[in-house]
Design an enzyme around this catalytic site. Structure first.
Site, PDB file in Angstrom:
ATOM      1  N   ASP A  33       0.867  -1.173   0.000  1.00 43.82           N
ATOM      2  CA  ASP A  33       0.000   0.000   0.000  1.00 43.82           C
ATOM      3  C   ASP A  33       0.909   1.229   0.000  1.00 43.82           C
ATOM      4  OD1 ASP A  33      -2.405   1.608   0.449  1.00 43.82           O
ATOM      5  OD2 ASP A  33      -1.654   1.828   2.500  1.00 43.82           O
TER       6      ASP A  33
ATOM      7  N   ASP B 191      -0.261   5.168   0.934  1.00 44.29           N
ATOM      8  CA  ASP B 191      -0.556   6.130   2.005  1.00 44.29           C
ATOM      9  C   ASP B 191      -0.694   5.415   3.341  1.00 44.29           C
ATOM     10  OD1 ASP B 191      -1.493   8.853   0.451  1.00 44.29           O
ATOM     11  OD2 ASP B 191      -2.022   7.044  -0.662  1.00 44.29           O
TER      12      ASP B 191
END
Length: 269
Positions: A14, A16
Site C-alpha cells: 500500500d 498512504d
C-alpha cells in the site's frame, strides 16, 4: 529477512500510511477544496482518520463533516441557523448553487429522520474536482517517507523480489510522489484506485498483480496499514503484514487479523 517472507515470491505494498505519510498534503487540499465552496476546513487531524478509501470517499467524508452542523438543528430552530439561532452564511452561499437540502430533523431521542442526505451529488462532484486540482499541484510537497521504508524496499529489490504498489489513490498522483522520493524505478507494477473497476478492499487489484507476474497468490505478501489492505489480501489468498503507524480510521490494525505486524518496515530486512 523476516520469517513472514519465507516462500514469498512477490511483495505488494500500500502507499498512504504504509510507505508515506501523505496526510499533510491531503489535508491542505481538502481544506482548500472546501474553502472554494465557502465551507469550513476540517483540518489535518480529522483527515488522518478519513484516508484509505480513495479520493472521492475522502471528500464525501470531509463534505459531510463540514455541513454536519446544518443537520444538528433542533425542530425549533430554523434551517440555516446554528444551535444559537445565528445564521450560517457559508451554508446560505452554497445551498442555492449546489442543492444542499434542508437538514435532517432529529427526534426527541436524537436520532436522525429518514432524510439524511444533506447535499446532492453535484456538490460532492464539485468538491472532489476541487480537491484533485489542489492536490495535483504538488502532491508531495509536505509528504514524507516513513522511517525504514527505503531500507526495506532496497533490500527486497536486491533479493530479486518483484515489488508492486497497490493503492486506492488516483493513479495520476503515484508517479509524481515516487519521483519526488527517487523511487520511480522501485516498483515493477503500480495500480491506483482508478486503474481497475474495483479497488481495495476488493481482492481484484491483488489478484491482477499476482496474475501479471504469474505468481500464485499464496506466494504473495500484501503489506499495508489498514483493515482494507488486510481484507483485500486475505480475500485474494495473499499473506498479510500490517504496520502499526498508519491511518486505519483510528482503529488498531491488529484487530483486522493480519498474519504479521511490524512497527517499522526495517524489521522485514
Amino acid at each position: 529477512m523476516h520469517p513472514i517472507l519465507d516462500g514469498i515470491e512477490l511483495v505488494a505494498f500500500d502507499l498512504d500510511g504504509t510507505l508515506i505519510d501523505s496526510v499533510p498534503d491531503l489535508a491542505l487540499a481538502v481544506d482548500a477544496a472546501l474553502a472554494d465552496l465557502g465551507l469550513p476546513p476540517p483540518g489535518e487531524t480529522k483527515v488522518r482518520d478519513w484516508v484509505g478509501n480513495g479520493s472521492l470517499v475522502l471528500m464525501e467524508r470531509a463534505l459531510r463533516c463540514a455541513i454536519q452542523a446544518y443537520g444538528e438543528a433542533s425542530p425549533d430552530e430554523a434551517p440555516g441557523t446554528d444551535r444559537r439561532g445565528d445564521p450560517m452564511p457559508w451554508m446560505a452561499s452554497v445551498a442555492p448553487r449546489e442543492g444542499v437540502t434542508a437538514p435532517p430533523r432529529r427526534s426527541v431521542a436524537g436520532k436522525a429522520s429518514p432524510q439524511t442526505q444533506i447535499y446532492d451529488n453535484a456538490l460532492l462532484e464539485r468538491a472532489h474536482a476541487a480537491f484533485l486540482e489542489h492536490y495535483g499541484r504538488d502532491p508531495g510537497a509536505h509528504t514524507r517517507l516513513y522511517p525504514g521504508v527505503r531500507e526495506a524496499l532496497d533490500a527486497l529489490r536486491d533479493r530479486g523480489l518483484p515489488l508492486a504498489l497497490v493503492t486506492n489513490k488516483p493513479y495520476a498522483f503515484i508517479a509524481p510522489i515516487l519521483d519526488g522520493f527517487g523511487l520511480s524505478d522501485t516498483f515493477a507494477l503500480c495500480l491506483g484506485g482508478d486503474s481497475l473497476p474495483e479497488k481495495k478492499p476488493d481482492p481484484a487489484p491483488l489478484l491482477h498483480v499476482a496474475a501479471h507476474f504469474g505468481v500464485s497468490p499464496s506466494a504473495c505478501l500484501m503489506v499495508g496499514d489498514s483493515r482494507h489492505d488486510i481484507a483485500a489480501g486475505r480475500a485474494a489468498g495473499f499473506r498479510t503484514l500490517s504496520v502499526t503507524y498508519g491511518y486505519n480510521h483510528g482503529e488498531p490494525v491488529r484487530d483486522s487479523g493480519p498474519d504479521g505486524v511490524v512497527e517499522s518496515l526495517s524489521e522485514l530486512v
